[in-house]
Design a protein around this motif. Structure first.
Motif, PDB file in Angstrom:
ATOM      1  N   ARG A 140      -9.064  -7.914   5.180  1.00 28.14           N
ATOM      2  CA  ARG A 140      -9.466  -7.508   3.824  1.00 28.14           C
ATOM      3  C   ARG A 140     -10.079  -6.112   3.821  1.00 28.14           C
ATOM      4  N   GLU A 141     -10.732  -5.740   4.924  1.00 27.15           N
ATOM      5  CA  GLU A 141     -11.242  -4.374   5.028  1.00 27.15           C
ATOM      6  C   GLU A 141     -10.114  -3.361   4.912  1.00 27.15           C
ATOM      7  N   ALA A 142      -8.940  -3.744   5.390  1.00 24.00           N
ATOM      8  CA  ALA A 142      -7.765  -2.864   5.326  1.00 24.00           C
ATOM      9  C   ALA A 142      -6.918  -3.125   4.092  1.00 24.00           C
ATOM     10  N   GLU A 143      -7.470  -3.904   3.143  1.00 22.81           N
ATOM     11  CA  GLU A 143      -6.783  -4.231   1.888  1.00 22.81           C
ATOM     12  C   GLU A 143      -5.484  -4.991   2.118  1.00 22.81           C
ATOM     13  N   ILE A 144      -5.498  -5.841   3.147  1.00 22.65           N
ATOM     14  CA  ILE A 144      -4.373  -6.737   3.419  1.00 22.65           C
ATOM     15  C   ILE A 144      -4.688  -8.086   2.788  1.00 22.65           C
TER      16      ILE A 144
ATOM     17  N   GLN B  67       0.826  -1.193   0.000  1.00 21.54           N
ATOM     18  CA  GLN B  67       0.000   0.000   0.000  1.00 21.54           C
ATOM     19  C   GLN B  67       0.873   1.261   0.000  1.00 21.54           C
ATOM     20  N   LYS B  68       0.279   2.350  -0.423  1.00 20.48           N
ATOM     21  CA  LYS B  68       0.982   3.629  -0.410  1.00 20.48           C
ATOM     22  C   LYS B  68       0.669   4.374   0.887  1.00 20.48           C
ATOM     23  N   ASN B  69       1.582   5.254   1.262  1.00 15.70           N
ATOM     24  CA  ASN B  69       1.406   6.083   2.457  1.00 15.70           C
ATOM     25  C   ASN B  69       1.113   5.230   3.687  1.00 15.70           C
ATOM     26  N   CYS B  70       1.933   4.211   3.888  1.00 10.49           N
ATOM     27  CA  CYS B  70       1.730   3.297   5.020  1.00 10.49           C
ATOM     28  C   CYS B  70       2.274   3.918   6.295  1.00 10.49           C
ATOM     29  N   THR B  71       1.387   4.409   7.132  1.00 11.24           N
ATOM     30  CA  THR B  71       1.778   5.118   8.348  1.00 11.24           C
ATOM     31  C   THR B  71       1.385   4.385   9.620  1.00 11.24           C
ATOM     32  N   VAL B  72       0.680   3.230   9.492  1.00  7.75           N
ATOM     33  CA  VAL B  72       0.211   2.495  10.671  1.00  7.75           C
ATOM     34  C   VAL B  72       0.714   1.057  10.606  1.00  7.75           C
ATOM     35  N   SER B  73       1.224   0.570  11.728  1.00  7.70           N
ATOM     36  CA  SER B  73       1.642  -0.822  11.846  1.00  7.70           C
ATOM     37  C   SER B  73       0.559  -1.613  12.570  1.00  7.70           C
TER      38      SER B  73
ATOM     39  N   CYS C  88       3.694  -8.545  11.299  1.00  3.35           N
ATOM     40  CA  CYS C  88       3.323  -7.140  11.191  1.00  3.35           C
ATOM     41  C   CYS C  88       3.145  -6.723   9.735  1.00  3.35           C
ATOM     42  N   VAL C  89       2.159  -5.883   9.503  1.00  3.08           N
ATOM     43  CA  VAL C  89       1.962  -5.279   8.185  1.00  3.08           C
ATOM     44  C   VAL C  89       1.743  -3.782   8.365  1.00  3.08           C
ATOM     45  N   LYS C  90       2.186  -3.038   7.382  1.00  2.00           N
ATOM     46  CA  LYS C  90       1.969  -1.591   7.390  1.00  2.00           C
ATOM     47  C   LYS C  90       0.835  -1.242   6.438  1.00  2.00           C
ATOM     48  N   ILE C  91      -0.050  -0.350   6.889  1.00  6.76           N
ATOM     49  CA  ILE C  91      -1.183   0.049   6.056  1.00  6.76           C
ATOM     50  C   ILE C  91      -1.342   1.563   6.110  1.00  6.76           C
ATOM     51  N   SER C  92      -2.169   2.059   5.217  1.00  5.60           N
ATOM     52  CA  SER C  92      -2.421   3.509   5.175  1.00  5.60           C
ATOM     53  C   SER C  92      -3.406   3.911   6.269  1.00  5.60           C
ATOM     54  N   GLY C  93      -3.450   5.199   6.548  1.00  2.56           N
ATOM     55  CA  GLY C  93      -4.390   5.702   7.533  1.00  2.56           C
ATOM     56  C   GLY C  93      -5.833   5.444   7.139  1.00  2.56           C
ATOM     57  N   LYS C  94      -6.137   5.561   5.852  1.00  2.12           N
ATOM     58  CA  LYS C  94      -7.488   5.314   5.364  1.00  2.12           C
ATOM     59  C   LYS C  94      -7.903   3.874   5.616  1.00  2.12           C
ATOM     60  N   ASN C  95      -7.011   2.947   5.313  1.00  3.56           N
ATOM     61  CA  ASN C  95      -7.338   1.539   5.522  1.00  3.56           C
ATOM     62  C   ASN C  95      -7.358   1.174   6.998  1.00  3.56           C
ATOM     63  N   TYR C  96      -6.569   1.874   7.801  1.00  2.00           N
ATOM     64  CA  TYR C  96      -6.633   1.631   9.243  1.00  2.00           C
ATOM     65  C   TYR C  96      -8.005   2.030   9.786  1.00  2.00           C
ATOM     66  N   ARG C  97      -8.550   3.134   9.316  1.00  2.00           N
ATOM     67  CA  ARG C  97      -9.890   3.535   9.752  1.00  2.00           C
ATOM     68  C   ARG C  97     -10.922   2.498   9.336  1.00  2.00           C
TER      69      ARG C  97
END
Length: 227
Positions: free
Chosen positions: A200-204, A37-43, A138-147
């Motif tokens: 999958r909601e977080a596109e993982i 993902q792009k802009n991955c700011t959350v672990s 651990c996976v890193k995801i974007s803020g949008k997907n974290y929400r």
């Protein structure tokens, strides 16, 4: 007269077919190619506790503060509730409440959990420091997907008429509790299927067949060393 040899061969072939399909589902990802993902700011961490997986998220970050949704002070028995991380796991209510370890599994409860639609529960555990005694990835995801992930977790809680979370009991330790959850547990939707739905909601990426905890861990792309 029944042809016992033919019946035996048919049974063997069916078992082989089931095993092949299970292996394909285990190894096949739902998304092909680069799933980063792009802009991955959350672990986000996923823990494997043998036959059961849970999702571990920070209590508070720039995107969401769990203190605003869940009474953090009431999760555990202990007075020190300065948790930095929360772990969420969904499953059969009777099985999870009565089986803290694999050695205490009641076969009748396990049978009912697999083959009957049974009430579910959401297990929530707090950690002051990140756990080192369980397998995690651990996976890193974007803020949008974290929400999106947070919204899925929030929507799993069953609420009463006043909109409050319904606590069933304290958990196995001094830092966890069980809450009433939405949905029924069965072999068609297990605890690990729930974890896969959340991811999958977080596109993982997740496997086609997510019933086993090891299949989920196999497909996770480790994007960070730890939280």
């Amino acid at each position: 007269m029944f042809n016992t040899k033919l019946i035996y061969r048919i049974c063997i072939l069916n078992l082989c077919l089931i095993a092949i399909l299970a292996a394909i589902g285990y190894l096949t990802p739902r998304k092909w190619g680069d799933s980063s993902q792009k802009n991955c700011t959350v672990s986000v961490q996923v823990s494997n506790q043998g036959i059961h997986t849970e999702i571990i998220v920070p209590v508070k970050n720039q995107y969401f503060d769990w203190n605003q949704y869940l009474p953090i002070t009431q999760i555990g028995r202990e007075a020190n509730y300065d948790y930095k991380y929360l772990s969420f796991g969904w499953g059969d209510r009777a099985f999870m409440l009565e089986s803290p370890t694999s050695a205490t599994i009641n076969p009748v409860i396990a049978f009912n959990a697999l083959f009957l639609p049974t009430p579910s529960t959401l297990h929530v555990q707090g950690y002051r420091v990140f756990p080192q005694d369980i397998e995690t990835k651990c996976v890193k995801i974007s803020g949008k997907n974290y929400r999106r992930l947070v919204n899925f977790l929030k929507n799993t809680f069953q609420l009463d008429a006043a909109g409050n979370k319904i606590k069933i009991s304290y958990g196995y330790y001094n830092t966890d509790s069980f809450y009433e959850a939405k949905g029924s547990y069965s072999i068609l939707r297990t605890c690990n299927d729930w974890t896969a739905e959340a991811l999958r909601e977080a596109e993982i990426d997740t496997p086609l067949w997510s019933t086993l905890s090891s299949s989920i861990m196999f497909h996770l792309n480790s994007g960070c060393e730890g939280i």
